[in-house]
Design a protein around this motif. Structure first.
Motif, PDB file in Angstrom:
ATOM      1  N   VAL A 146       0.841  -1.197   0.000  1.00 35.94           N
ATOM      2  CA  VAL A 146       0.000   0.000   0.000  1.00 35.94           C
ATOM      3  C   VAL A 146       0.875   1.245   0.000  1.00 35.94           C
ATOM      4  O   VAL A 146       0.580   2.213  -0.704  1.00 35.94           O
ATOM      5  CB  VAL A 146      -0.994  -0.011   1.184  1.00 35.94           C
ATOM      6  N   ARG A 147       1.963   1.222   0.739  1.00 37.31           N
ATOM      7  CA  ARG A 147       2.892   2.368   0.723  1.00 37.31           C
ATOM      8  C   ARG A 147       3.452   2.592  -0.670  1.00 37.31           C
ATOM      9  O   ARG A 147       3.535   3.724  -1.150  1.00 37.31           O
ATOM     10  CB  ARG A 147       4.031   2.143   1.712  1.00 37.31           C
ATOM     11  N   GLU A 198      10.929   5.446   6.641  1.00 34.77           N
ATOM     12  CA  GLU A 198      10.820   4.040   7.019  1.00 34.77           C
ATOM     13  C   GLU A 198       9.607   3.742   7.884  1.00 34.77           C
ATOM     14  O   GLU A 198       8.874   2.812   7.627  1.00 34.77           O
ATOM     15  CB  GLU A 198      12.098   3.602   7.737  1.00 34.77           C
ATOM     16  N   SER A 199       9.396   4.514   8.901  1.00 36.96           N
ATOM     17  CA  SER A 199       8.296   4.260   9.821  1.00 36.96           C
ATOM     18  C   SER A 199       7.214   5.307   9.599  1.00 36.96           C
ATOM     19  O   SER A 199       7.293   6.413  10.118  1.00 36.96           O
ATOM     20  CB  SER A 199       8.803   4.320  11.266  1.00 36.96           C
ATOM     21  N   TRP A 200       6.228   4.935   8.819  1.00 34.94           N
ATOM     22  CA  TRP A 200       5.196   5.894   8.454  1.00 34.94           C
ATOM     23  C   TRP A 200       4.301   6.205   9.641  1.00 34.94           C
ATOM     24  O   TRP A 200       3.697   5.310  10.247  1.00 34.94           O
ATOM     25  CB  TRP A 200       4.353   5.367   7.312  1.00 34.94           C
ATOM     26  N   SER A 201       4.242   7.465   9.964  1.00 34.46           N
ATOM     27  CA  SER A 201       3.284   8.002  10.920  1.00 34.46           C
ATOM     28  C   SER A 201       2.978   9.401  10.428  1.00 34.46           C
ATOM     29  O   SER A 201       3.712   9.955   9.597  1.00 34.46           O
ATOM     30  CB  SER A 201       3.871   8.046  12.333  1.00 34.46           C
ATOM     31  N   GLU A 202       1.918   9.970  10.945  1.00 30.59           N
ATOM     32  CA  GLU A 202       1.551  11.313  10.504  1.00 30.59           C
ATOM     33  C   GLU A 202       2.690  12.303  10.788  1.00 30.59           C
ATOM     34  O   GLU A 202       3.026  13.128   9.948  1.00 30.59           O
ATOM     35  CB  GLU A 202       0.269  11.738  11.219  1.00 30.59           C
ATOM     36  N   THR A 203       3.299  12.169  11.949  1.00 28.06           N
ATOM     37  CA  THR A 203       4.390  13.068  12.331  1.00 28.06           C
ATOM     38  C   THR A 203       5.607  12.876  11.429  1.00 28.06           C
ATOM     39  O   THR A 203       6.183  13.850  10.940  1.00 28.06           O
ATOM     40  CB  THR A 203       4.781  12.840  13.808  1.00 28.06           C
ATOM     41  N   ALA A 229       4.247  23.938   5.977  1.00 26.43           N
ATOM     42  CA  ALA A 229       3.851  23.130   7.140  1.00 26.43           C
ATOM     43  C   ALA A 229       2.365  22.796   7.159  1.00 26.43           C
ATOM     44  O   ALA A 229       1.995  21.653   7.455  1.00 26.43           O
ATOM     45  CB  ALA A 229       4.245  23.840   8.431  1.00 26.43           C
ATOM     46  N   ASP A 230       1.496  23.755   6.842  1.00 22.16           N
ATOM     47  CA  ASP A 230       0.061  23.463   6.887  1.00 22.16           C
ATOM     48  C   ASP A 230      -0.341  22.443   5.826  1.00 22.16           C
ATOM     49  O   ASP A 230      -1.140  21.541   6.073  1.00 22.16           O
ATOM     50  CB  ASP A 230      -0.770  24.741   6.764  1.00 22.16           C
ATOM     51  N   ILE A 231       0.268  22.553   4.673  1.00 21.85           N
ATOM     52  CA  ILE A 231      -0.018  21.600   3.592  1.00 21.85           C
ATOM     53  C   ILE A 231       0.589  20.241   3.920  1.00 21.85           C
ATOM     54  O   ILE A 231      -0.029  19.201   3.686  1.00 21.85           O
ATOM     55  CB  ILE A 231       0.499  22.145   2.239  1.00 21.85           C
ATOM     56  N   ALA A 232       1.788  20.234   4.496  1.00 27.81           N
ATOM     57  CA  ALA A 232       2.445  18.983   4.880  1.00 27.81           C
ATOM     58  C   ALA A 232       1.584  18.209   5.873  1.00 27.81           C
ATOM     59  O   ALA A 232       1.424  16.990   5.757  1.00 27.81           O
ATOM     60  CB  ALA A 232       3.816  19.264   5.480  1.00 27.81           C
ATOM     61  N   LYS A 233       0.996  18.904   6.813  1.00 23.56           N
ATOM     62  CA  LYS A 233       0.130  18.261   7.814  1.00 23.56           C
ATOM     63  C   LYS A 233      -1.100  17.653   7.144  1.00 23.56           C
ATOM     64  O   LYS A 233      -1.466  16.504   7.423  1.00 23.56           O
ATOM     65  CB  LYS A 233      -0.280  19.296   8.871  1.00 23.56           C
ATOM     66  N   ASP A 234      -1.736  18.404   6.248  1.00 15.71           N
ATOM     67  CA  ASP A 234      -2.909  17.882   5.520  1.00 15.71           C
ATOM     68  C   ASP A 234      -2.548  16.653   4.692  1.00 15.71           C
ATOM     69  O   ASP A 234      -3.274  15.657   4.686  1.00 15.71           O
ATOM     70  CB  ASP A 234      -3.484  18.947   4.573  1.00 15.71           C
ATOM     71  N   LEU A 235      -1.433  16.734   3.988  1.00 16.52           N
ATOM     72  CA  LEU A 235      -1.012  15.607   3.144  1.00 16.52           C
ATOM     73  C   LEU A 235      -0.713  14.375   3.995  1.00 16.52           C
ATOM     74  O   LEU A 235      -1.118  13.260   3.646  1.00 16.52           O
ATOM     75  CB  LEU A 235       0.219  15.990   2.321  1.00 16.52           C
ATOM     76  N   ALA A 236      -0.006  14.574   5.103  1.00 10.75           N
ATOM     77  CA  ALA A 236       0.335  13.448   5.979  1.00 10.75           C
ATOM     78  C   ALA A 236      -0.935  12.792   6.529  1.00 10.75           C
ATOM     79  O   ALA A 236      -1.030  11.563   6.587  1.00 10.75           O
ATOM     80  CB  ALA A 236       1.233  13.913   7.108  1.00 10.75           C
ATOM     81  N   VAL A 257      -5.162   6.647   3.994  1.00  6.58           N
ATOM     82  CA  VAL A 257      -5.068   5.647   2.938  1.00  6.58           C
ATOM     83  C   VAL A 257      -4.217   4.470   3.389  1.00  6.58           C
ATOM     84  O   VAL A 257      -4.545   3.312   3.123  1.00  6.58           O
ATOM     85  CB  VAL A 257      -4.465   6.266   1.655  1.00  6.58           C
ATOM     86  N   ALA A 258      -3.130   4.745   4.081  1.00  6.40           N
ATOM     87  CA  ALA A 258      -2.184   3.699   4.464  1.00  6.40           C
ATOM     88  C   ALA A 258      -2.709   2.813   5.583  1.00  6.40           C
ATOM     89  O   ALA A 258      -2.235   1.688   5.751  1.00  6.40           O
ATOM     90  CB  ALA A 258      -0.858   4.328   4.881  1.00  6.40           C
ATOM     91  N   ALA A 259      -3.684   3.293   6.316  1.00  9.66           N
ATOM     92  CA  ALA A 259      -4.178   2.534   7.475  1.00  9.66           C
ATOM     93  C   ALA A 259      -4.909   1.286   7.083  1.00  9.66           C
ATOM     94  O   ALA A 259      -5.457   1.117   6.069  1.00  9.66           O
ATOM     95  CB  ALA A 259      -5.104   3.416   8.313  1.00  9.66           C
TER      96      ALA A 259
END
Length: 176
Positions: free
Chosen positions: A98-99, A143-148, A161-168, A174-176
């Motif tokens: 999925v990643r 390597e370790s996908w998390s929102e942060t 930063a605001d866009i990065a947070k939305d994208l993450a 999707v990845a969950a």
């Protein structure tokens, strides 16, 4: 005290007790409904065989790696055949494939990438449409996908930063 005052106090007390007991029940029902909506929206973001095949066609048009295309073709077949899922192991774990699909979708576009963009704010979606390759490059080696972790990688790659947070957030849905 008059009888009417006693009745009014009793009615008020009963109402308070009723609302005291009803409020947690209402909150529990609302929480369950919210959880069902999140689950339903996350479910709709999971790649379908058609989504994977659409991505494959975009990858072929862009001259993507043939090995990865074959891997995605196998995954699409695996998604279509529930009987094969029961007794067999896939080449990659569910999270890994999925990643890879997410990164390829961001890089090459297609229907599934459009679903991801649709979950974003308008500004973030517009950024992703213009900079899908940049976003894919930024998250590909995390390597370790998390929102942060994804947010940090995107900010380091120059995403606001605001866009990065939305994208993450959208990527993790999707990845969950």
């Amino acid at each position: 005290m008059k009888k009417s005052h006693i009745r009014m106090v009793a009615a008020t007390a009963m109402t308070a007790v009723l609302f005291g007991f009803a409020a947690p029940v209402v909150n529990a029902v609302e929480d369950r409904r919210d959880l069902a909506e999140v689950s339903q929206s996350a479910e709709s973001l999971r790649p379908t065989p058609d989504d994977v095949r659409d991505l494959i066609s975009h990858m072929r048009e862009d001259g993507a790696d043939a090995k990865q295309v074959r891997e995605f073709e196998q995954y699409a077949k695996w998604l279509e055949n529930p009987d094969a899922r029961k007794g067999s192991e896939r080449i990659l774990g569910s999270g890994t494939i999925v990643r890879k699909l997410i990164v390829a979708g961001l890089r090459h576009g297609g229907v599934w990438a459009g679903k991801i963009v649709g979950k974003l704010h308008k500004k973030s979606g517009a950024f992703l449409k213009r900079n899908g390759g940049k976003v894919a490059d930024a998250i590909e080696d995390v390597e370790s996908w998390s929102e942060t972790a994804l947010t940090i990688a995107l900010v380091k790659a120059g995403v606001p930063a605001d866009i990065a947070k939305d994208l993450a957030t959208a990527i993790m849905l999707v990845a969950a």
